[in-house]
Enzyme design. Structure first.
Site, PDB file in Angstrom:
ATOM      1  N   MET A   1       9.176  25.559   3.094  1.00 56.46           N
ATOM      2  CA  MET A   1       8.944  24.554   2.458  1.00 56.46           C
ATOM      3  C   MET A   1       9.398  24.576   1.481  1.00 56.46           C
ATOM      4  O   MET A   1       9.580  22.539   1.339  1.00 56.46           O
ATOM      5  CB  MET A   1       7.984  25.790   1.816  1.00 56.46           C
TER       6      MET A   1
ATOM      7  N   TYR B   1      13.413  32.079   9.047  1.00 62.13           N
ATOM      8  CA  TYR B   1      12.175  32.186   8.862  1.00 62.13           C
ATOM      9  C   TYR B   1      12.058  32.198  10.459  1.00 62.13           C
ATOM     10  O   TYR B   1      12.655  31.182  11.127  1.00 62.13           O
ATOM     11  CB  TYR B   1      10.955  31.935   8.138  1.00 62.13           C
TER      12      TYR B   1
ATOM     13  N   LYS C   1       0.644  -0.963   0.398  1.00 59.96           N
ATOM     14  CA  LYS C   1       0.186   0.220   0.480  1.00 59.96           C
ATOM     15  C   LYS C   1       0.774   1.532  -0.058  1.00 59.96           C
ATOM     16  O   LYS C   1       2.175   1.012   0.437  1.00 59.96           O
ATOM     17  CB  LYS C   1      -1.127   0.203   1.063  1.00 59.96           C
TER      18      LYS C   1
ATOM     19  N   ARG D   1     -11.893   0.596  13.744  1.00 61.68           N
ATOM     20  CA  ARG D   1     -11.725   1.270  12.526  1.00 61.68           C
ATOM     21  C   ARG D   1     -12.223   0.153  12.149  1.00 61.68           C
ATOM     22  O   ARG D   1     -13.728   0.326  12.589  1.00 61.68           O
ATOM     23  CB  ARG D   1     -10.525   1.492  11.335  1.00 61.68           C
TER      24      ARG D   1
HETATM   25  C1  LIG Z   1      -0.109  -1.516   6.563  1.00 55.59           C
HETATM   26  C2  LIG Z   1      -0.495  -2.601   7.378  1.00 55.59           C
HETATM   27  C3  LIG Z   1       0.082  -4.022   7.334  1.00 55.59           C
HETATM   28  C4  LIG Z   1       1.947  -4.141   7.702  1.00 55.59           C
HETATM   29  O1  LIG Z   1       1.833  -2.984   8.392  1.00 55.59           O
HETATM   30  P1  LIG Z   1       3.513  -3.377   8.890  1.00 55.59           P
HETATM   31  O2  LIG Z   1       4.010  -3.015  10.419  1.00 55.59           O
HETATM   32  O3  LIG Z   1       4.207  -2.048   8.049  1.00 55.59           O
HETATM   33  O4  LIG Z   1       4.350  -4.747   8.494  1.00 55.59           O
HETATM   34  C5  LIG Z   1      -0.394  -5.361   7.812  1.00 55.59           C
HETATM   35  N1  LIG Z   1      -1.886  -5.272   7.887  1.00 55.59           N
HETATM   36  C6  LIG Z   1      -2.297  -4.084   7.772  1.00 55.59           C
HETATM   37  C7  LIG Z   1      -3.853  -4.224   7.602  1.00 55.59           C
HETATM   38  C8  LIG Z   1      -1.686  -2.999   7.430  1.00 55.59           C
HETATM   39  O5  LIG Z   1      -2.796  -2.021   6.724  1.00 55.59           O
END
Ligand SMILES: *Cc1c(COP(=O)(O)O)cnc(C)c1O
Length: 385
Positions: A340, A267, A41, A139
């Site tokens: 920035m 700044y 991801k 969540r």
């Molecule tokens: C991001 C994520 C992971 C991976 O987590 P890491 O700690 O980076 O290995 C695993 N499961 C889900 C559902 C995630 O969103």
């Protein structure tokens, strides 16, 4: 250094050989019984979605994990055929896309299951899904009691193939008790469903930290992001896998300036030069994820004391907590507020610096602007990448 690199003012180097090494190390740690999902991801945590996925699959990853169906589509269009789990719930209307691109959705509530079943029916085939159980992340997912109640209805949906069931830990390294609590809740649900004749071939709970710390929680599969990119999860101290960091961020000195003692920099004039020195200007700033100083909530009293000492130091102009960049392998302090797009470092102790000198930076790797090119190295060894 290759020609292209010498003309760039900023670039990120991704060492695909390092990713291959890390995945292979995790694969070895898990042994043959446990499957490996490579979590790609957020553009593979800034390492390149397609490239990182190919490397992971070449080193024995069984499945890919993404947040959005769009990420899955990019992978499919790149010709990747491996199973892809989509973590976030699908919005109504996204089911057709999931079916068309053969993405495996996560189911967090019954309506999603019904809509997906309708899409599967249209496509004329049973569709694999993973059930998400909410055990403490707060969540997505079914609460265990809701799942028990709905089980009869849910699992009679014939169009869906209940391939997996999973949960996600909120504080795998930081809070072993809570992690065990989450794992127990999850195990109970899985057992209750099994007693009703409902089995899932892929039960999974562990992210990187949990996979390292709790071998007994690995179940059928683990979901690995952090380790794959060569980082240790927060709270894990020792690297017994020999990980290699795959990501480095580089820029160059674009300007040098001799300054007198007393000159203020940047700044807000927060920094005053304490001796005659040379400052180097770098074309990177907080919009590049550089110099973003996140102070998390202190996790204990000792942590709180550290934060207080640092803040007091900053007030008196003592450079505790100063950020450093690296030039020729030597640490160089960042001075003044990071802007920035520009920042300043004090190179007074490095006499031979010239305009164009390469500088390695620390930055938030997932928030890097698209305008910064990525150079992939280590591809020679990785056939077909
Ligand atoms: C991001 C994520 C992971 C991976 O987590 P890491 O700690 O980076 O290995 C695993 N499961 C889900 C559902 C995630 O969103």
């Amino acid at each position: 250094m290759d020609n292209r690199r010498t003309t760039l003012a900023r670039w990120v180097e991704i060492d695909l050989a390092a990713i291959a090494h890390n995945v292979a190390q995790v694969r070895r740690l898990l042994g043959p019984e446990v499957r490996l999902m490579a979590v790609v991801k957020a553009d593979a945590y800034g390492h390149g979605l397609v490239q990182a996925s190919r490397v992971a699959l070449s080193q024995g990853a069984d499945m890919l994990g993404v947040t959005h169906p769009e990420e899955g589509i990019i992978l499919r269009e790149a010709g990747i055929a491996a199973p892809i789990l989509v973590f976030r719930p699908l919005l109504p209307g996204e089911e057709e896309t999931a079916v068309a691109f053969d993405l495996t959705p996560s189911i967090s509530e019954p309506e999603q299951a019904r809509r997906l079943a309708a899409a599967s029916r249209k496509a004329g085939r049973a569709f694999p899904v993973h059930l998400k159980v909410e055990t403490g992340m707060g969540r997505t997912g079914f609460l265990p009691e809701v799942l028990r109640e709905l089980a009869g209805e849910l699992f009679s949906i014939r169009e869906l193939k209940w391939e997996g069931i999973y949960t996600h830990f909120a504080s795998a390294a930081g809070d072993p008790d809570f992690t065990r609590h989450q794992f127990l809740l999850f195990s109970d649900v899985v057992r209750d469903l099994a007693e009703r004749g409902i089995y899932f071939p892929l039960r999974h709970a562990c992210n990187s930290a949990a996979a390292l710390l709790y071998p007994e929680m690995r179940l059928d599969m683990v979901r690995i992001g952090t380790l794959m990119y060569g980082q240790l999860p927060a709270g894990v101290e020792t690297d017994f896998l020999g990980l290699k960091d795959a990501w480095s961020f580089w820029t160059r000195v674009i300007h040098l300036q001799q300054v007198r003692r007393g000159t203020t920099v940047g700044y807000g004039r927060t920094y005053r030069v304490r001796r005659d020195t040379t400052l180097a200007v770098l074309p990177v700033g907080y919009s590049d994820g550089f110099g973003i100083d996140v102070t998390p909530r202190p996790s204990g009293l000792l942590d709180l004391v550290k934060v207080l000492v640092k803040t007091a130091g900053a007030y008196f102009g003592i450079p505790w907590g100063t950020q450093f960049v690296s030039i020729n392998g030597k640490p160089v302090p960042v001075v003044g507020r990071v802007g920035m797009e520009l920042s300043c470092v004090d190179v007074g102790k490095l006499p031979d610096i010239e305009i164009g000198a390469p500088v390695q930076l620390q930055a938030r790797r997932t928030v890097l602007k698209a305008s910064i090119p990525r150079l992939f190295t280590g591809v020679e060894e990785q056939e077909g990448i």
